[in-house]
Design an enzyme around this catalytic site. Structure first.
Site, PDB file in Angstrom:
ATOM      1  N   GLY A  44       0.834  -1.200   0.000  1.00  0.00           N
ATOM      2  CA  GLY A  44       0.000   0.000   0.000  1.00  0.00           C
ATOM      3  C   GLY A  44       0.862   1.240   0.000  1.00  0.00           C
ATOM      4  O   GLY A  44       2.003   1.212   0.470  1.00  0.00           O
ATOM      5  N   GLN A  70       2.917   9.894   1.231  1.00  0.00           N
ATOM      6  CA  GLN A  70       4.252   9.297   1.358  1.00  0.00           C
ATOM      7  C   GLN A  70       5.180   9.669   0.210  1.00  0.00           C
ATOM      8  O   GLN A  70       6.393   9.513   0.320  1.00  0.00           O
ATOM      9  CB  GLN A  70       4.139   7.758   1.426  1.00  0.00           C
ATOM     10  CG  GLN A  70       3.471   7.267   2.691  1.00  0.00           C
ATOM     11  CD  GLN A  70       3.283   5.763   2.643  1.00  0.00           C
ATOM     12  OE1 GLN A  70       2.307   5.266   2.104  1.00  0.00           O
ATOM     13  NE2 GLN A  70       4.238   5.026   3.191  1.00  0.00           N
ATOM     14  N   CYS A  76       5.614  -0.300   7.295  1.00  0.00           N
ATOM     15  CA  CYS A  76       5.293   0.882   6.495  1.00  0.00           C
ATOM     16  C   CYS A  76       6.522   1.278   5.688  1.00  0.00           C
ATOM     17  O   CYS A  76       7.623   1.289   6.222  1.00  0.00           O
ATOM     18  CB  CYS A  76       4.891   2.027   7.436  1.00  0.00           C
ATOM     19  SG  CYS A  76       4.521   3.561   6.572  1.00  0.00           S
ATOM     20  N   LEU A  77       6.313   1.597   4.414  1.00  0.00           N
ATOM     21  CA  LEU A  77       7.446   1.989   3.567  1.00  0.00           C
ATOM     22  C   LEU A  77       8.102   3.279   4.060  1.00  0.00           C
ATOM     23  O   LEU A  77       9.258   3.536   3.738  1.00  0.00           O
ATOM     24  CB  LEU A  77       6.989   2.157   2.112  1.00  0.00           C
ATOM     25  CG  LEU A  77       6.519   0.865   1.416  1.00  0.00           C
ATOM     26  CD1 LEU A  77       6.010   1.172   0.008  1.00  0.00           C
ATOM     27  CD2 LEU A  77       7.644  -0.161   1.365  1.00  0.00           C
ATOM     28  N   HIS A 134      -4.639   1.646   7.220  1.00  0.00           N
ATOM     29  CA  HIS A 134      -3.280   2.173   7.399  1.00  0.00           C
ATOM     30  C   HIS A 134      -3.011   3.311   6.405  1.00  0.00           C
ATOM     31  O   HIS A 134      -2.505   4.376   6.791  1.00  0.00           O
ATOM     32  CB  HIS A 134      -2.291   1.005   7.208  1.00  0.00           C
ATOM     33  CG  HIS A 134      -0.846   1.387   7.213  1.00  0.00           C
ATOM     34  ND1 HIS A 134       0.049   0.880   8.129  1.00  0.00           N
ATOM     35  CD2 HIS A 134      -0.134   2.200   6.403  1.00  0.00           C
ATOM     36  CE1 HIS A 134       1.252   1.393   7.881  1.00  0.00           C
ATOM     37  NE2 HIS A 134       1.169   2.183   6.833  1.00  0.00           N
ATOM     38  N   GLU A 135      -3.383   3.093   5.130  1.00  0.00           N
ATOM     39  CA  GLU A 135      -3.114   4.106   4.106  1.00  0.00           C
ATOM     40  C   GLU A 135      -3.979   5.348   4.310  1.00  0.00           C
ATOM     41  O   GLU A 135      -3.521   6.467   4.094  1.00  0.00           O
ATOM     42  CB  GLU A 135      -3.337   3.530   2.696  1.00  0.00           C
ATOM     43  CG  GLU A 135      -2.465   2.338   2.332  1.00  0.00           C
ATOM     44  CD  GLU A 135      -0.993   2.521   2.655  1.00  0.00           C
ATOM     45  OE1 GLU A 135      -0.485   3.657   2.585  1.00  0.00           O
ATOM     46  OE2 GLU A 135      -0.335   1.520   3.001  1.00  0.00           O
ATOM     47  N   HIS A 190      -2.465   7.758   6.660  1.00  0.00           N
ATOM     48  CA  HIS A 190      -1.421   8.618   6.075  1.00  0.00           C
ATOM     49  C   HIS A 190      -2.015   9.927   5.556  1.00  0.00           C
ATOM     50  O   HIS A 190      -1.395  10.982   5.663  1.00  0.00           O
ATOM     51  CB  HIS A 190      -0.724   7.909   4.905  1.00  0.00           C
ATOM     52  CG  HIS A 190       0.356   6.951   5.316  1.00  0.00           C
ATOM     53  ND1 HIS A 190       1.475   7.350   6.022  1.00  0.00           N
ATOM     54  CD2 HIS A 190       0.510   5.624   5.108  1.00  0.00           C
ATOM     55  CE1 HIS A 190       2.271   6.299   6.213  1.00  0.00           C
ATOM     56  NE2 HIS A 190       1.699   5.230   5.679  1.00  0.00           N
TER      57      HIS A 190
HETATM   58 ZN    ZN Z   1       2.475   3.358   5.715  1.00  0.00          ZN
END
Ligand code: ZN
Length: 166
Positions: free
Chosen positions: A46, A51, A91-92, A133-134, A137
């Site tokens: 995701g 991000q 998470c990236l 989660h996304e 963000h």
């Molecule tokens: Zn994330």
């Protein structure tokens, strides 16, 4: 298509609240394609526009094994259904850190496509967790915010150390 640069925690830009997308020029579809490519290359399941330093309400997710079930959700609105369950998340933007967070097991999402068409979608399990989660963000929130301050400070130290070694 092009790969986008992913911001890393504690970059303050990750704390920006994203604005709704109100017009749907082809640039929106291009952004979604670039985000999917960036997510697959990372690799991740995701990615939120926040991000990649674009502060508009757009997320992409794909939890399939073959990377062949992409979802693009614009202006997503979540309805949480049922019980919270624990799930280990990464998470990236917080590389190398995995912690358990409580999230709703089922969700319903109202969103728009890259051409602005509204649709609803139900999700459960990993897909539901990933979308929650996304969406966080887009409100400037990270999964580490759900952890105790002790755990958070340990994570911050670890990330700082990793960065120094990189
Ligand atoms: Zn994330």
């Amino acid at each position: 298509m092009s790969l986008l640069h992913i911001l890393h925690h504690p970059d303050p830009r990750l704390r920006t609240k994203a604005a709704p997308i109100v017009e749907f020029p082809s640039a929106v579809a291009t952004l979604a394609e670039d985000m999917l490519e960036t997510m697959y290359a990372a690799p991740g399941i995701g990615l939120a526009a926040t991000q990649v330093n674009v502060h508009q309400r757009l997320i992409v997710v794909d939890v399939s094994e073959g990377n062949n079930e992409p979802h693009v959700l614009i202006n997503p609105k979540l309805t949480l259904i049922g019980e919270n369950i624990p799930w280990e998340e990464g998470c990236l933007s917080v590389p190398g850190i995995y912690e358990t967070v409580q999230r709703s097991e089922h969700i319903e999402v109202l969103a728009q496509s890259v051409t602005g068409d509204e649709f609803t979608m139900q999700a459960s399990g990993l897909l539901a967790i990933c979308i929650q989660h996304e969406c966080d963000h887009l409100d400037g929130k990270l999964f580490v915010d759900y952890l105790s301050s002790l755990k958070r400070s340990r994570i911050n130290k670890k990330l700082k150390k990793n960065k120094e070694q990189a």
